[in-house]
Every structure is written in structure tokens, then in C-alpha cells.
Design a protein around this motif. Structure first.
Motif: not given
Length: 391
Positions: A218-219, A225
Motif C-alpha cells: 500500500t505504501n 496486502d
């Protein structure tokens, strides 16, 4: 209501307005229609029935994906029911009920032995003989808690497109050995190869594919994920977990989907995990399943035993059936003196291993003679199914 079967080319105009209203955000309707239209090349093999009223068009729809499912060691044809929706002006009029019975009959006639679905309300589908199955679990953990040891094998990092053939190999091998595991046909599966995700592929020292995990990050400093953590055995799972441990300074947390019998709290000594299996309605229903054809159960895995049962009140499997388990396999014949009277949901609960014979009775799904309880328990020992596919 007139019932009509529609092809993939009609779904965007006939089915999409009903399913989008039922399941999608209102503000995204226009954008989603075009995306939906582009996806229809993967739906050519889907059986879709619509109920139409004169002058107003489609008022309700149902569909079934042609799939394969492992039921106690035997992979059989399965109908994955989806796209069940009706126009709000036409609800409570029995349209969906009539369409579903027609769909299940058609899929049975086309060779489907069983059927599964994800319900918006289980009590509704219970009227069609479906019984609940355990829902998949979401596991969350910090990568620093995973053990790090030398293992015989490697993990390759690929894009989804680069490694999709290996991913399909894993799917097939897991399906062959996992009760309840279900796969789409090749045409529908091909769409998943377009997902823009990373793919970790575990291999043994001999090059054999042992596991795979699609995922996205996600970052930086956030979450890895993951989708389903799929492995053909403990080594494949361990190799993939070792790979996740290498992200200790990149992500704060990892999360993956696992089957209902997974025990991630035992993946490491000091591993802190969250294990969640949310079930609520109408958005997160646990899957349900039912038997459509008794003959298709012949050859399925079973314990030793000999019990005759009567299945009642069902258009597809009602009748008296002798169930014999010998040499690890089930044989199904007709006739005899029944020692149990079961609904199709009660029978399906035993076949899928989700309820004990005593629980079948306490749930009101059948009546079983006391002397037949142990015999049915031996024939159908408890075994949690892992319904992998979402549809």
C-alpha cells in the motif's frame, strides 16, 4: 414473468442495471458499466437467466459460473451461483425464487454435482437446500515476528503477468488436495492474470512450484496486502513466510487470506497475529453449498460404513440412497430401508463435513436413528472445506 437465457454480450445492457443497483455505489454507475462491458469477454461460459415483464424488460437475474470443486478428494463439476438481483419494484414477488430453481435444474442437467454461493441472507438460500460453510480468515502480523531459518528452496518475485502460469500450477495442485477448494474454468480465470499485483512464487530445490502469493504494497512503511497464501504443503508456506520476513524494514504489517483450518499463531514463537473471519449480512456472508446430483458423489472419499438414508422435499436428490464407504471411497446406490431422513441441507452438511450427525438433528435438518449416528459419522468425518474462489 418470462424467463430467458442471455449471453455475455447482453449482460452489460440487461443484467448490469440490476446488479449495479443492488451491489454498487450509485455515483460510480456510469464508469462501472464501461468497465463491466470490457470484462464480458471472460463471461462467455456463464449461464445467465433473466426474468422479464412485458413492456419494462428485465426485473430479476441469476447466473452460474462453471467451476470445479474438490469434495472430499474428488474434483467434480460445480455451479457457482452469483449475480442474484431484482429490481426494487419487483421484489417480494417470487421472481428470484423461480429463476434460482430453474438455474439449479439447468446446471444439474449440464453436469454440475454441487453448487456453492455467497449469500446476502443465509435463511433465503436455506430454502433451496444450501447449508453454511466456514468463511476464509484474514491473518495480520508484523514481519519481524516470523522465524528466519535456512530452507531448501527459493522464492521468486514476479509481476502477476510474468508468473501467472506458475500461479495456475499452484491453484491446480492445491485444488487436487484440498477439500472444498473451487476453481473457475480457464476462460474466467484468465481475467485474474490482468491484476496489477506482485506475485511471490515458492520453488523447491528441484524447481517444483510449491506455493504462490499475489500481493500489493500500500505504501512504504505501511502494509503488505496479500491475497490467498497458497501452498502445496508446509515447505511452500514456510518459504513464502520467509519471503515476507524480508520486508521487515519496508512495511509495518503483512496480511493474507488463509483457509478456515489455518493456525497462524503457530507460525512463530513470538509472533503476534490477528485472525479475523468477519460474517455479517448482506456484505460478508459465509459461503453455502448443496448437493445437486447423488450419482456424482460416487467415488468421493469416505470412511468405512453402510447407511441408507432418505432425502426428502427436494426436486433433484430426493429418494432413498444407500451410502457405502469401503476402501476409502463412497458408493451410492438406490433403495433399501432408510435409517435417517434428511433434508438436502442435512445431506450436504454431512458431505461437506461441516456438521456432525447430531448437529444435523439439532439444526432441524434431519432425523437419524440412534444406531445410525456413528455410522454416518464414520462415513463423513468432520473436514472443514476451504472455498477459495470468490464469485
Amino acid at each position: 414473468m418470462r424467463i430467458r437465457q442471455v449471453g455475455a454480450s447482453e449482460r452489460a445492457d440487461v443484467v448490469f442495471p440490476l446488479t449495479a443497483y443492488a451491489f454498487e455505489p450509485t455515483r460510480e454507475f456510469g464508469e462501472l458499466r464501461e468497465k463491466y462491458r470490457r470484462r464480458m469477454r471472460y463471461f462467455e461460459h456463464v449461464t445467465t437467466l433473466v426474468g422479464e415483464e412485458e413492456g419494462v424488460g428485465a426485473r430479476a437475474c441469476v447466473a452460474a459460473f462453471p467451476m470445479r470443486e474438490n469434495v472430499r478428494g474428488r474434483v467434480v463439476d460445480m455451479a457457482g451461483v452469483a449475480s442474484v438481483a431484482s429490481h426494487p419494484e419487483s421484489r417480494r414477488r417470487g421472481y428470484v425464487r423461480e429463476l434460482l430453481w430453474r438455474l439449479l435444474e439447468q446446471m444439474r442437467d449440464q453436469g454440475a454435482v454441487v453448487s456453492t454461493l455467497y449469500p446476502f441472507r443465509p435463511s433465503f438460500y436455506a430454502r433451496f437446500g444450501f447449508v453454511g460453510m466456514p468463511r476464509r480468515r484474514r491473518v495480520g502480523f508484523a514481519p519481524e515476528g516470523l522465524p528466519r531459518v535456512e530452507l531448501p528452496g527459493t522464492v521468486e518475485l514476479r509481476t502477476n503477468a510474468e508468473g501467472f502460469a506458475d500461479y495456475l500450477t499452484v491453484l491446480e495442485r492445491v485444488c487436487e488436495r484440498t477439500h472444498g477448494f473451487a476453481l473457475f474454468d480457464e476462460l474466467r480465470t484468465a481475467e485474474f492474470g490482468e491484476a496489477e499485483v506482485w506475485l511471490a512464487v515458492a520453488r523447491g530445490d528441484d524447481g517444483e512450484v510449491l506455493g504462490a502469493l499475489p500481493y500489493e504494497i500500500t505504501n512504504f512503511g505501511d502494509e503488505l496486502d496479500g491475497r490467498h497464501l497458497l501452498a502445496t504443503g508446509p515447505l511452500g508456506r514456510a518459504l513464502l513466510l520467509q519471503f515476507l520476513a524480508r520486508h521487515v524494514d519496508q512495511v509495518r504489517r503483512c496480511s493474507v487470506w488463509v483457509g478456515p483450518d489455518a493456525v497462524p499463531e503457530l507460525w512463530g514463537t513470538d509472533l503476534e497475529v490477528t485472525l479475523e473471519g468477519l460474517v455479517d449480512f448482506p456484505t460478508h456472508g459465509g459461503p453455502m453449498a448443496r448437493v445437486l446430483d447423488m450419482r456424482g458423489l460416487d467415488g468421493m472419499g469416505a470412511g468405512d460404513g453402510d447407511v441408507t438414508v432418505e432425502v426428502v422435499d427436494d426436486p433433484f436428490v430426493a429418494g432413498v440412497h444407500r451410502l457405502v464407504g469401503e476402501g476409502g471411497r463412497l458408493s451410492v446406490t438406490t433403495g433399501g430401508a432408510p435409517r435417517a431422513r434428511l433434508s438436502v441441507a442435512g445431506l450436504s452438511a454431512l458431505v461437506y463435513g461441516v456438521l456432525d450427525p447430531v448437529e444435523v438433528m439439532t439444526r432441524g435438518l434431519g432425523q437419524i436413528e440412534y444406531t445410525a449416528v456413528d455410522a454416518l459419522r464414520a462415513l463423513f468425518p468432520r473436514e472443514l472445506p476451504y472455498l477459495f474462489a470468490d464469485f
